[in-house]
Design a protein around this motif. Structure first.
Motif, PDB file in Angstrom:
ATOM      1  N   ALA A 115     -35.109 -18.465   8.079  1.00  0.00           N
ATOM      2  CA  ALA A 115     -34.823 -17.274   8.150  1.00  0.00           C
ATOM      3  C   ALA A 115     -36.137 -16.321   8.268  1.00  0.00           C
ATOM      4  O   ALA A 115     -37.212 -16.453   7.711  1.00  0.00           O
ATOM      5  CB  ALA A 115     -34.193 -16.433   6.597  1.00  0.00           C
ATOM      6  N   GLN A 116     -35.989 -15.237   8.884  1.00  0.00           N
ATOM      7  CA  GLN A 116     -37.276 -14.339   9.184  1.00  0.00           C
ATOM      8  C   GLN A 116     -37.473 -13.482   8.009  1.00  0.00           C
ATOM      9  O   GLN A 116     -38.610 -12.970   7.728  1.00  0.00           O
ATOM     10  CB  GLN A 116     -37.106 -13.346  10.310  1.00  0.00           C
ATOM     11  N   TYR A 117     -36.480 -13.088   7.170  1.00  0.00           N
ATOM     12  CA  TYR A 117     -36.644 -12.021   5.882  1.00  0.00           C
ATOM     13  C   TYR A 117     -36.064 -12.592   4.797  1.00  0.00           C
ATOM     14  O   TYR A 117     -35.026 -13.395   4.906  1.00  0.00           O
ATOM     15  CB  TYR A 117     -35.850 -10.752   6.368  1.00  0.00           C
ATOM     16  N   SER A 119     -32.955 -13.404   2.353  1.00  0.00           N
ATOM     17  CA  SER A 119     -31.662 -13.310   2.683  1.00  0.00           C
ATOM     18  C   SER A 119     -30.851 -13.201   1.458  1.00  0.00           C
ATOM     19  O   SER A 119     -29.664 -13.463   1.736  1.00  0.00           O
ATOM     20  CB  SER A 119     -31.418 -14.651   3.433  1.00  0.00           C
ATOM     21  N   ARG A 149     -36.378 -18.315   3.740  1.00  0.00           N
ATOM     22  CA  ARG A 149     -37.366 -18.023   4.553  1.00  0.00           C
ATOM     23  C   ARG A 149     -38.488 -18.756   4.492  1.00  0.00           C
ATOM     24  O   ARG A 149     -39.374 -18.943   5.267  1.00  0.00           O
ATOM     25  CB  ARG A 149     -37.905 -16.664   4.081  1.00  0.00           C
TER      26      ARG A 149
END
Length: 186
Positions: A115-117, A119, A149
């Protein structure tokens, strides 16, 4: 076992259900998926708080969570959330105005990373509502580390909204939240 009229009833969902829910919402809503998860978490925070109060009386003989000694809070929260299936937590004070809630294996997070951020949106809302009831004042929560992430743990910061706003602004300019929150806010 049928609960009494006073007992809080919680529905158990497995971690895979939480992961699927988040993933499905992300596919449908993209970056807007966080909001319904935050709202759902906030709405269940009251039920979780009531269940904690019932559990606390049985586990520690404390009738009101507000009467808890702050030194015992982390250990008792950890026992409660482990029993619910969410995972172990530790609570650490960050300066005079915030706390960190850490978990090395939180149920909402996925160990797969990618994940980018952060979550764990449902948990962020849940912790906010739960801690507001405990503190009897407005509490904001922000996840700053997340296993989804690829971080080693999930870390949630909790404090007054203006305190977390300062931490967020500092982070957006490359300053660490620890530096901001560990400074005396009094």
């Amino acid at each position: 076992m049928t609960p009494t009229a006073q007992e809080t009833v919680l529905v158990r969902l497995g971690p895979e259900t939480l992961h699927t829910l988040r993933s499905s919402l992300e596919k449908l809503l993209g970056g807007q998926a966080a909001q319904p998860l935050l709202e759902a978490g906030f709405s269940c925070g009251g039920d979780i708080y009531r269940a904690f109060g019932e559990w606390l009386e049985k586990a520690a003989g404390v009738a009101d969570p507000a009467d808890l000694d702050s030194e015992a809070l982390g250990e008792l929260l950890s026992g409660f959330f482990v029993e619910l299936g969410w995972g172990e937590v530790t609570v650490t004070r960050l300066g005079s105005a915030a706390i960190a809630i850490d978990s090395p294996a939180w149920a909402e997070s996925s160990h797969t990373g990618g994940a980018q951020y952060p979550s764990c949106h449902l948990t962020t809302g849940l912790f906010s509502a739960f801690l507001e009831r405990l503190a009897e004042s407005e509490v904001a929560v922000m996840e700053v580390e997340c296993r989804t992430r690829g971080d080693a743990r999930c870390r949630f910061l909790a404090g007054a909204p203006e305190t977390l706003q300062l931490a967020f602004e500092a982070m957006s300019t490359g300053t660490s939240y620890e530096e901001v929150l560990s400074a005396d806010q009094s």
